[in-house]
Design a protein around this motif. Structure first.
Motif: not given
Length: 314
Positions: A26-36
């Motif tokens: 989940a922390p990785a998913r959050e990073v990718f969403q934050e950058i998108d």
């Protein structure tokens, strides 16, 4: 054990990068969403599905490579229950990787880093019309010899050493005709191999001055905190923690040489015995192996399996 966290630069991008991390953590998913969200662009979709030619565009490759690095950092911190500053003596990054290193150390927010790297990629591409600049790698020559070849080839044009990667690998950058001359000269000076690199602009040379000016303006408008871990800077190959100095060095880095060999030797002299490459690919670990003491522990961390393995040692 004194440890350095290092962050890769351009060339590490590949379709599918980061997908397994996002699926597993989940922390990785959050990073990718934050950058998108920060870029108002589905960068993660481009990273995972391609096409490769769009991902390779400098303005996409730079934030994409940072995204994977920061996804790994956030995952390690969450899964391991620690902060990076508890586990590392230094952070360092190769070219754009310096921004990833600073984000990992808390100097920049992830969103600001993504926007800065998008702008950096666009500015670098605008600085020199496509086809007018080039970069080449000279293999089997140490830095001093490669630098002399670049000077000889310049003949009034720009031709400079751009990356001192160590282990007889030096990248030169400049006007296309001058770089092509350098390749021919290198053949007569003992180079094992010399070849043009598939890049769209001549990074880390004087031709990037317009991009440096754009980045000076962009960096002046972003909050930059002192890093929680000292940065070993590309331009000076020594530690820095003062925000104003870091800002200046990031501007100078656009036209300046990446002193990677000296950076690794500096960290080694400071007692570093373990180097972790954080993010996509394994190119940086390969460079470090050619420079660092043969007893040094060197590993790449870019997949869920890598994360599980390295957490046992941290």
């Amino acid at each position: 054990m004194s440890r350095a966290f290092t962050f890769p630069g351009q060339g590490s991008q590949a379709v599918g990068m980061g997908r397994e991390l996002a699926e597993a953590f989940a922390p990785a998913r959050e990073v990718f969403q934050e950058i998108d969200d920060a870029l108002e662009q589905k960068l993660s979709k481009l990273m995972w599905e391609g096409p490769q030619e769009d991902l390779t565009l400098t303005e996409n490759a730079q934030p994409a490579i940072m995204a994977v690095s920061l996804a790994v950092v956030r995952t390690l911190e969450a899964q391991g229950g620690f902060k990076l500053a508890d586990k590392a003596a230094f952070v360092a990054g190769h070219s754009l990787g310096e921004y990833s290193a600073l984000a990992a150390a808390g100097s920049f927010t992830i969103a600001d880093t993504a926007r800065l790297l998008k702008k950096r990629g666009q500015a670098m591409q605008r600085a020199v019309p496509v086809g007018q600049g080039a970069m080449a790698v000279l293999l089997g020559l140490e830095f001093d010899a490669a630098s002399e070849i670049a000077k000889e080839a310049a003949q009034g044009e720009v031709c400079e050493a751009a990356n001192d990667n160590g282990g007889g690998q030096v990248v030169i950058s400049g006007a296309k005709a001058a770089v092509e001359r350098a390749i021919e000269i290198a053949k007569t000076k003992g180079a094992k191999r010399s070849m043009l690199l598939p890049v769209s602009a001549p990074f880390h040379c004087a031709l990037m001055k317009p991009a440096a000016e754009e980045m000076a303006e962009a960096l002046s408008q972003v909050d930059l905190k002192a890093p929680a871990i000292p940065l070993v800077a590309n331009v000076t190959a020594s530690r820095v923690a003062d925000p104003a100095t870091i800002r200046d060095l990031l501007v100078r880095q656009v036209t300046g040489m990446v002193r990677w060999r000296e950076s690794v030797l500096y960290m080694e002299a400071q007692g570093v015995t373990s180097y972790l490459e954080i993010g996509a690919g394994k190119a940086l670990a390969g460079m470090i192996k050619r420079i660092a003491d043969k007893e040094a522990a060197i590993a790449s961390v870019g997949t869920p399996a890598d994360v599980e393995t390295i957490l046992k040692t941290l």
